[in-house]
Design an enzyme around this catalytic site. Sequence first.
Site, PDB file in Angstrom:
ATOM      1  N   CYS A   1      11.566  10.295  -1.218  1.00  0.00           N
ATOM      2  CA  CYS A   1      12.806  11.070  -1.152  1.00  0.00           C
ATOM      3  C   CYS A   1      13.641  10.777  -2.406  1.00  0.00           C
ATOM      4  CB  CYS A   1      13.678  10.749   0.052  1.00  0.00           C
ATOM      5  SG  CYS A   1      12.843  10.943   1.619  1.00  0.00           S
TER       6      CYS A   1
ATOM      7  N   ARG B   1       9.765  13.058  -6.212  1.00  0.00           N
ATOM      8  CA  ARG B   1       9.829  11.989  -5.207  1.00  0.00           C
ATOM      9  C   ARG B   1       9.553  12.486  -3.792  1.00  0.00           C
ATOM     10  NH1 ARG B   1      12.157   7.499  -7.109  1.00  0.00           N
ATOM     11  NH2 ARG B   1      12.568   6.833  -4.996  1.00  0.00           N
TER      12      ARG B   1
ATOM     13  N   TRP C   1      10.663  13.526   1.494  1.00  0.00           N
ATOM     14  CA  TRP C   1       9.241  13.323   1.795  1.00  0.00           C
ATOM     15  C   TRP C   1       9.227  12.709   3.185  1.00  0.00           C
ATOM     16  CZ3 TRP C   1       5.890   9.255   2.934  1.00  0.00           C
ATOM     17  CH2 TRP C   1       4.518   9.532   2.781  1.00  0.00           C
TER      18      TRP C   1
ATOM     19  N   ASN D   1      17.077   7.358   1.337  1.00  0.00           N
ATOM     20  CA  ASN D   1      15.689   7.227   0.889  1.00  0.00           C
ATOM     21  C   ASN D   1      15.190   5.881   1.394  1.00  0.00           C
ATOM     22  OD1 ASN D   1      13.271   6.989  -0.554  1.00  0.00           O
ATOM     23  ND2 ASN D   1      14.297   6.238  -2.377  1.00  0.00           N
ATOM     24  N   GLY D   2      14.203   5.914   2.292  1.00  0.00           N
ATOM     25  CA  GLY D   2      13.679   4.655   2.819  1.00  0.00           C
ATOM     26  C   GLY D   2      13.308   4.819   4.277  1.00  0.00           C
TER      27      GLY D   2
ATOM     28  N   GLU E   1     -11.253   7.368 -10.924  1.00  0.00           N
ATOM     29  CA  GLU E   1     -10.009   8.028 -11.311  1.00  0.00           C
ATOM     30  C   GLU E   1     -10.222   9.545 -11.435  1.00  0.00           C
ATOM     31  OE1 GLU E   1      -7.032   7.399 -11.284  1.00  0.00           O
ATOM     32  OE2 GLU E   1      -6.093   8.788 -12.684  1.00  0.00           O
TER      33      GLU E   1
ATOM     34  N   LYS F   1      -8.196  12.309  -9.221  1.00  0.00           N
ATOM     35  CA  LYS F   1      -7.440  13.398  -9.853  1.00  0.00           C
ATOM     36  C   LYS F   1      -7.801  14.726  -9.219  1.00  0.00           C
ATOM     37  CE  LYS F   1      -5.073  11.831 -11.333  1.00  0.00           C
ATOM     38  NZ  LYS F   1      -4.535  10.543 -11.533  1.00  0.00           N
TER      39      LYS F   1
ATOM     40  N   GLU G   1      -6.613  15.007  -5.410  1.00  0.00           N
ATOM     41  CA  GLU G   1      -5.178  15.058  -5.110  1.00  0.00           C
ATOM     42  C   GLU G   1      -4.520  16.355  -5.556  1.00  0.00           C
ATOM     43  OE1 GLU G   1      -2.622  12.040  -6.859  1.00  0.00           O
ATOM     44  OE2 GLU G   1      -3.788  12.029  -8.688  1.00  0.00           O
TER      45      GLU G   1
ATOM     46  N   HIS H   1     -28.136   4.148  -2.527  1.00  0.00           N
ATOM     47  CA  HIS H   1     -27.910   3.450  -1.252  1.00  0.00           C
ATOM     48  C   HIS H   1     -27.188   4.322  -0.240  1.00  0.00           C
ATOM     49  CE1 HIS H   1     -29.437  -0.216  -2.984  1.00  0.00           C
ATOM     50  NE2 HIS H   1     -28.663  -0.002  -4.040  1.00  0.00           N
TER      51      HIS H   1
ATOM     52  N   LYS I   1       5.615  11.170  -5.926  1.00  0.00           N
ATOM     53  CA  LYS I   1       5.325  10.367  -7.115  1.00  0.00           C
ATOM     54  C   LYS I   1       5.523   8.888  -6.852  1.00  0.00           C
ATOM     55  CE  LYS I   1       4.379  10.039 -11.474  1.00  0.00           C
ATOM     56  NZ  LYS I   1       2.949  10.234 -11.774  1.00  0.00           N
TER      57      LYS I   1
HETATM   58  C1  AGP Z   1      -2.121   8.960  -8.967  1.00  0.00           C
HETATM   59  O1  AGP Z   1      -2.430  10.168  -9.516  1.00  0.00           O
HETATM   60  C2  AGP Z   1      -1.394   8.921  -7.749  1.00  0.00           C
HETATM   61  N1  AGP Z   1      -0.574   9.992  -7.496  1.00  0.00           N
HETATM   62  C3  AGP Z   1      -1.201   7.615  -7.026  1.00  0.00           C
HETATM   63  O2  AGP Z   1      -2.455   7.172  -6.670  1.00  0.00           O
HETATM   64  C4  AGP Z   1      -0.429   6.476  -7.750  1.00  0.00           C
HETATM   65  O3  AGP Z   1      -1.186   5.984  -8.792  1.00  0.00           O
HETATM   66  C5  AGP Z   1      -0.119   5.377  -6.718  1.00  0.00           C
HETATM   67  O4  AGP Z   1       0.705   5.908  -5.718  1.00  0.00           O
HETATM   68  C6  AGP Z   1       0.516   4.163  -7.322  1.00  0.00           C
HETATM   69  O5  AGP Z   1       1.730   4.451  -7.921  1.00  0.00           O
HETATM   70  P1  AGP Z   1       2.426   3.463  -8.932  1.00  0.00           P
HETATM   71  O6  AGP Z   1       1.551   3.348 -10.124  1.00  0.00           O
HETATM   72  O7  AGP Z   1       3.730   4.125  -9.246  1.00  0.00           O
HETATM   73  O8  AGP Z   1       2.593   2.167  -8.231  1.00  0.00           O
END
Ligand code: AGP
Length: 614
Positions: free
Chosen positions: A2, A27, A74, A100-101, A487, A491, A494, A510, A609
């Site tokens: 949030c 956020r 969020w 926020n929290g 990674e 990508k 997500e 395996h 984010k």
């Molecule tokens: C990456 O593309 C993500 N959206 C997510 O995995 C992110 O890396 C993760 O939430 C950790 O965030 P941070 O690096 O801000 O701690």
Amino acid sequence: MCGIVGYIGHRDAYPIIIKGLKRLEYRGYDSAGITLFNAASVVVKTKGKVADLEQIVTPQAKSGKTLGLGHTRWATHGIPSDLNSHPHLSNSGKIAIVHNGIIENYASIKKILTDNGYHFKSDTDTEVLVNLIEYIKTSQKATIGQAVQIALTQVVGAYAIAVVDTDRPGEVVVAKLGSPLAVGIGKDEYFIASDASPFIEYTNRTIYLDDNEMAVISRKKGFKMYSITSDKVLTPKVQEIQLSLETIEKSGFDYFMLKEIHEQPSAITDTFRGRLHVDTQNINISGIEQNKAVFENAQRITIVACGTSWHAGLVAEYLFEDAARIPVEVEYASEFRYRNPVINKGDVVIAISQSGETADTLAAIKLAKEKGAFVFGICNVVGSSIARASDAGAYTHAGPEIGVASTKAFTTQLTVIIMMGLRLGQLKGTIDKHDFDRVAKQLETLPKLIEGVLTCDKQIEKIAREYKDASNFLYLGRGYNFPAALEGALKLKEISYIHAEGYPAAEMKHGPIALIDENMPVVVIATNKGHYEKIVSNVQEIKSRNANIISIVTKGDESVKILSDHVIEIPEVTEALVPILASIPLQLLSYHIAIMRGCNVDQPRNLAKSVTVE
Ligand code: AGP
């Protein structure tokens, strides 16, 4: 997660808050709301984005209000809906809050309040908090500032809040524990936000509240800061922030993600600027230099992180063990913090986080510190909670990353990690001069090499068109390319919502090999260093099961090329640097596929984010 924004001053609050909310939408973006205030208050909120909120705020509601609070959500407690959106009002309608929290003990507080005649319209923990504040205000005849303070001593959880009360129309009360809160100080005006981006065009003078701090911001008395737990009056520390408007705008790109992919050459240059001195064979990261003995004597290093940052941690494991011969373990912060890990005094724990606010990583740091570890933070956001909670650290200096999918944050984390690996190897005497020199020199040329790799964009767009309708993808790599494969898969999943798995290529036999057929595109990172022959055999195994192969190979490769359906070439570099170069085409592939599928790459569904919930 949030985002919260607030304004109190002499300008129209509405445009400041709406613009600020848009900057904070990274956020969370499932609902949005605003309260505007002069003598009377108005609250408008809706499920959806800030743009949806704009549609329903009437001209009357907007005009002439010089105090207001806004929120972009969020969801944690309660589904995204108009009712669950913030701001939340107390039962009397006098007190409004944005939060926020998470309030963990909200259920027991709700029960007490219900027994005292309070009723609730939403499913949120926040509505419980605002009513607790009201209950304390009326039952203890307290001011709004006092009521907030007493209420916060009764809640368990995390919060950044801003509260207004029609009984005190010239005041905003803010408080923080666990979630970030910044206050911008202007001339007779104050800006409140989850980070400084909503107010950078008005002021660069910022106060970042620390945990357990609150402030009463009033038109008459200005900014007064207190400790929530001890009532003590505190002296705020005003920082001059260096954030330009340009860096948080799209600069002609359609999406932040694309802009951030293209920013990688300059971001990486910023990461090593002033630290990497190839001519003198010197790497100067002040957080390491000031704590040389800690690193030299460390029996082992534990890395804690989440998501993409965890993938960067895996590269660190390979490199630190290889170059500095220190045992390294990489842990998901969310697992580490809930088990009983063996961490001893003198251990080094490295926390990696773009945002510096990830709740699990922050909690892992706290646990590590309790156990006596030395905590080193690798963060992008300057002044973030993780940066402040660490004993020392290194900023990545990638600049603001707004797209939810991490791109430049990842490659700049890797840049810091490579510099650290070289320096630790030097300190331990485990890397020879020749190797140090070779890697350092190549690292310096990376920005140029990335510029070259970025020119494969059109080729990747074509590949994306061919595979955009696939339901599954497999990403494979060995050695340093295994984290790069993980990674790449993250990508894709997500931002395009295509199921994708990353695997060490040799692990395929395996289990995952059972999935391979003509409908399974397989992305293989098969560069010529490391176990090249082995990966060529893996590619052969995939080919003989009819999969379509998209390979990332070293320029001039022949063996993998003839087995692949599509080949993306990257320049030859030493193994540890390959994940940086290989990430570029993988980011572009995900980007193009997601765009072709009509997805919002900057704000993928269900994500945010900065993950400040546990
Ligand atoms: C990456 O593309 C993500 N959206 C997510 O995995 C992110 O890396 C993760 O939430 C950790 O965030 P941070 O690096 O801000 O701690």
